[in-house]
Motif scaffolding. Structure first.
Motif, PDB file in Angstrom:
ATOM      1  N   LEU A 160       0.858  -1.185   0.000  1.00  0.00           N
ATOM      2  CA  LEU A 160       0.000   0.000   0.000  1.00  0.00           C
ATOM      3  C   LEU A 160       0.898   1.240   0.000  1.00  0.00           C
ATOM      4  CD1 LEU A 160      -3.177   0.492   2.184  1.00  0.00           C
ATOM      5  CD2 LEU A 160      -1.570   2.346   1.804  1.00  0.00           C
ATOM      6  N   VAL A 161       0.817   2.011  -1.069  1.00  0.00           N
ATOM      7  CA  VAL A 161       1.692   3.169  -1.218  1.00  0.00           C
ATOM      8  C   VAL A 161       1.281   4.245  -0.210  1.00  0.00           C
ATOM      9  CG1 VAL A 161       2.547   4.941  -2.796  1.00  0.00           C
ATOM     10  CG2 VAL A 161       2.033   2.639  -3.657  1.00  0.00           C
ATOM     11  N   VAL A 196     -15.097  18.608  -1.050  1.00  0.00           N
ATOM     12  CA  VAL A 196     -14.923  17.702  -2.189  1.00  0.00           C
ATOM     13  C   VAL A 196     -13.503  17.146  -2.150  1.00  0.00           C
ATOM     14  CG1 VAL A 196     -14.935  17.453  -4.697  1.00  0.00           C
ATOM     15  CG2 VAL A 196     -16.620  18.934  -3.580  1.00  0.00           C
ATOM     16  N   ILE A 197     -13.396  15.828  -2.242  1.00  0.00           N
ATOM     17  CA  ILE A 197     -12.099  15.162  -2.168  1.00  0.00           C
ATOM     18  C   ILE A 197     -11.942  14.151  -3.295  1.00  0.00           C
ATOM     19  CG2 ILE A 197     -11.836  15.472   0.324  1.00  0.00           C
ATOM     20  CD1 ILE A 197     -12.828  12.612   0.721  1.00  0.00           C
ATOM     21  N   ALA A 198     -10.696  13.897  -3.647  1.00  0.00           N
ATOM     22  CA  ALA A 198     -10.351  12.825  -4.582  1.00  0.00           C
ATOM     23  C   ALA A 198      -9.731  11.695  -3.767  1.00  0.00           C
ATOM     24  CB  ALA A 198      -9.372  13.326  -5.636  1.00  0.00           C
ATOM     25  N   ILE A 199     -10.382  10.537  -3.788  1.00  0.00           N
ATOM     26  CA  ILE A 199      -9.880   9.357  -3.076  1.00  0.00           C
ATOM     27  C   ILE A 199      -9.215   8.462  -4.108  1.00  0.00           C
ATOM     28  CG2 ILE A 199     -10.495   7.403  -1.614  1.00  0.00           C
ATOM     29  CD1 ILE A 199     -12.988   8.959  -0.747  1.00  0.00           C
ATOM     30  N   GLU A 200      -7.968   8.027  -3.838  1.00  0.00           N
ATOM     31  CA  GLU A 200      -7.236   7.316  -4.890  1.00  0.00           C
ATOM     32  C   GLU A 200      -6.226   6.306  -4.345  1.00  0.00           C
ATOM     33  OE1 GLU A 200      -4.615   9.816  -7.222  1.00  0.00           O
ATOM     34  OE2 GLU A 200      -4.966  11.506  -5.900  1.00  0.00           O
ATOM     35  N   PRO A 201      -6.685   5.096  -4.035  1.00  0.00           N
ATOM     36  CA  PRO A 201      -5.735   4.061  -3.621  1.00  0.00           C
ATOM     37  C   PRO A 201      -4.762   3.698  -4.737  1.00  0.00           C
ATOM     38  CG  PRO A 201      -7.918   3.133  -3.956  1.00  0.00           C
ATOM     39  CD  PRO A 201      -8.062   4.617  -4.030  1.00  0.00           C
ATOM     40  N   MET A 202      -3.498   3.551  -4.355  1.00  0.00           N
ATOM     41  CA  MET A 202      -2.428   3.102  -5.254  1.00  0.00           C
ATOM     42  C   MET A 202      -1.805   1.880  -4.590  1.00  0.00           C
ATOM     43  SD  MET A 202      -1.128   6.984  -5.791  1.00  0.00           S
ATOM     44  CE  MET A 202      -2.093   7.521  -4.389  1.00  0.00           C
ATOM     45  N   ILE A 203      -1.991   0.725  -5.199  1.00  0.00           N
ATOM     46  CA  ILE A 203      -1.653  -0.547  -4.552  1.00  0.00           C
ATOM     47  C   ILE A 203      -0.724  -1.360  -5.455  1.00  0.00           C
ATOM     48  CG2 ILE A 203      -2.568  -2.593  -3.426  1.00  0.00           C
ATOM     49  CD1 ILE A 203      -3.542   0.047  -2.170  1.00  0.00           C
ATOM     50  N   ASN A 204       0.346  -1.898  -4.860  1.00  0.00           N
ATOM     51  CA  ASN A 204       1.341  -2.659  -5.611  1.00  0.00           C
ATOM     52  C   ASN A 204       1.225  -4.152  -5.323  1.00  0.00           C
ATOM     53  OD1 ASN A 204       2.250  -0.061  -6.163  1.00  0.00           O
ATOM     54  ND2 ASN A 204       3.944  -0.174  -4.700  1.00  0.00           N
ATOM     55  N   LEU A 205       1.540  -4.958  -6.313  1.00  0.00           N
ATOM     56  CA  LEU A 205       1.527  -6.406  -6.127  1.00  0.00           C
ATOM     57  C   LEU A 205       2.608  -6.830  -5.140  1.00  0.00           C
ATOM     58  CD1 LEU A 205       0.222  -9.073  -7.009  1.00  0.00           C
ATOM     59  CD2 LEU A 205       1.934  -9.212  -8.830  1.00  0.00           C
ATOM     60  N   ARG A 220       7.859   4.582  -9.850  1.00  0.00           N
ATOM     61  CA  ARG A 220       7.787   3.154 -10.123  1.00  0.00           C
ATOM     62  C   ARG A 220       7.984   2.328  -8.853  1.00  0.00           C
ATOM     63  NH1 ARG A 220       7.734   1.911 -15.431  1.00  0.00           N
ATOM     64  NH2 ARG A 220       8.416   3.531 -16.893  1.00  0.00           N
ATOM     65  N   THR A 221       7.481   1.101  -8.895  1.00  0.00           N
ATOM     66  CA  THR A 221       7.697   0.177  -7.783  1.00  0.00           C
ATOM     67  C   THR A 221       9.175  -0.216  -7.739  1.00  0.00           C
ATOM     68  OG1 THR A 221       7.175  -1.757  -9.156  1.00  0.00           O
ATOM     69  CG2 THR A 221       5.353  -0.738  -7.956  1.00  0.00           C
ATOM     70  N   ALA A 222       9.700  -0.339  -6.527  1.00  0.00           N
ATOM     71  CA  ALA A 222      11.120  -0.636  -6.366  1.00  0.00           C
ATOM     72  C   ALA A 222      11.480  -2.031  -6.856  1.00  0.00           C
ATOM     73  CB  ALA A 222      11.526  -0.475  -4.907  1.00  0.00           C
ATOM     74  N   ASP A 223      10.500  -2.961  -6.817  1.00  0.00           N
ATOM     75  CA  ASP A 223      10.790  -4.348  -7.199  1.00  0.00           C
ATOM     76  C   ASP A 223      10.327  -4.688  -8.614  1.00  0.00           C
ATOM     77  OD1 ASP A 223       8.077  -4.329  -6.790  1.00  0.00           O
ATOM     78  OD2 ASP A 223       8.084  -5.793  -5.148  1.00  0.00           O
ATOM     79  N   GLY A 224       9.790  -3.698  -9.343  1.00  0.00           N
ATOM     80  CA  GLY A 224       9.359  -3.939 -10.715  1.00  0.00           C
ATOM     81  C   GLY A 224       8.031  -4.656 -10.848  1.00  0.00           C
ATOM     82  N   GLU A 225       7.351  -4.910  -9.723  1.00  0.00           N
ATOM     83  CA  GLU A 225       6.045  -5.556  -9.777  1.00  0.00           C
ATOM     84  C   GLU A 225       4.970  -4.533 -10.172  1.00  0.00           C
ATOM     85  OE1 GLU A 225       5.318  -8.611  -9.599  1.00  0.00           O
ATOM     86  OE2 GLU A 225       7.038  -9.582  -8.652  1.00  0.00           O
ATOM     87  N   PRO A 226       3.848  -4.998 -10.745  1.00  0.00           N
ATOM     88  CA  PRO A 226       2.819  -4.067 -11.225  1.00  0.00           C
ATOM     89  C   PRO A 226       2.113  -3.313 -10.104  1.00  0.00           C
ATOM     90  CG  PRO A 226       2.090  -6.339 -11.476  1.00  0.00           C
ATOM     91  CD  PRO A 226       3.524  -6.398 -11.090  1.00  0.00           C
ATOM     92  N   SER A 227       1.552  -2.166 -10.490  1.00  0.00           N
ATOM     93  CA  SER A 227       0.811  -1.325  -9.562  1.00  0.00           C
ATOM     94  C   SER A 227      -0.528  -0.959 -10.179  1.00  0.00           C
ATOM     95  CB  SER A 227       1.614  -0.056  -9.253  1.00  0.00           C
ATOM     96  OG  SER A 227       0.938   0.769  -8.318  1.00  0.00           O
TER      97      SER A 227
END
Length: 265
Positions: A160-161, A196-205, A220-227
């Motif tokens: 979880l970023v 008014v808010i923008a909710i935006e989860p950014m989640i990595n594999l 970018r993800t440090a391990d190269g896995e998708p996000s």
């Protein structure tokens, strides 16, 4: 925190829905072989044809009209000339400025066949956004939103970023308060009607660790896995969250495009 009048909320809904219409239009053309630079040009024309200005262009020096983050890019990806291919995960973030207000929305598309673990990542991230939105009501606290998102993600062991967050939205693209995707129930600032808010989860594999490329923007993800990245605009109301964006029109276009994988529904 800047609270809107009912008239301003109505204007914001126009801008927010235009971001959804733009993403739906993108969902209808995205395919193997198209480049993210093609999509950038398409989005710029679409937004301007609808009487608005792309919010991201020149925002803090950002040189493009959308953010296009492919595979291990979390956010702020630069559109480029590389053709998209089968198996790519593509997060498109769009902003539109109209009638003095911004809309801001992101959606992650799957091109063709991918591993089941990637499909699940997309599904769970999208669900976590819904969980967060459910807490965006008058009297709750910012921590309630983040707790709902993180609690939904936690059983899967995803990254979880934490150093990238949602935000307030209005006449400025980024207003207060910050909306983290983690938190404690009952903690943080109180949510009040017509914020008014923008909710935006950014989640990595994989790991939540990340780095910024030499372009100064692409993270970018440090391990190269998708996000995966999903975002919607929400107005705080007393008994319910008023969702200003319209994710359903994007989902409809996604399902109608045979190049896209919507098997996670």
């Amino acid at each position: 925190m800047i609270y809107k009048t009912e008239e301003e909320v109505a204007l914001m809904q126009i801008s927010a829905k235009l971001t959804s219409q733009t993403l739906a239009a993108i969902a209808s053309i995205i395919r193997p072989g198209i480049t993210t630079l093609d999509i950038d040009r398409f989005a710029n024309e679409f937004i301007r044809d609808h009487g608005a200005i792309p919010s991201f262009h020149n925002f803090g020096g950002f040189p493009f009209h959308i953010c296009a983050s492919v595979n291990d890019a979390i956010v702020h990806g630069f559109p480029n000339h590389n053709p998209l291919k089968e198996g790519d995960l593509v997060s498109i973030d769009v902003g539109a400025f109209k009638n003095g207000f911004h809309g801001d929305q992101a959606y992650t598309f799957i091109i063709g066949e991918v591993a089941q673990e990637v499909i699940q990542l997309v599904k769970i991230t999208k669900e976590s956004l819904i969980k967060g939105i459910e807490q965006a009501v008058h009297g709750n606290r910012i921590g309630d939103i983040g707790y709902a998102i993180a609690s939904h993600i936690s059983p899967y062991g995803y990254g979880l970023v934490r150093d990238l967050v949602g935000h307030g939205l209005g006449r400025d693209l980024h207003e207060g308060p910050d909306i983290p995707n983690y938190g404690q129930r009952g903690k943080g600032k109180v949510l009040k009607e017509n914020l008014v808010i923008a909710i935006e989860p950014m989640i990595n594999l994989g790991t939540d660790d990340n780095y910024t490329e030499e372009d100064g923007w692409t993270i970018r993800t440090a391990d190269g896995e998708p996000s995966v990245h999903f975002e919607q605009d929400v107005c705080i109301k007393k008994n319910f969250p008023l969702i200003l964006t319209d994710i359903k029109i994007i989902e409809k276009a996604e399902k109608e495009n045979n190049n896209l994988n919507s098997s996670y529904y």
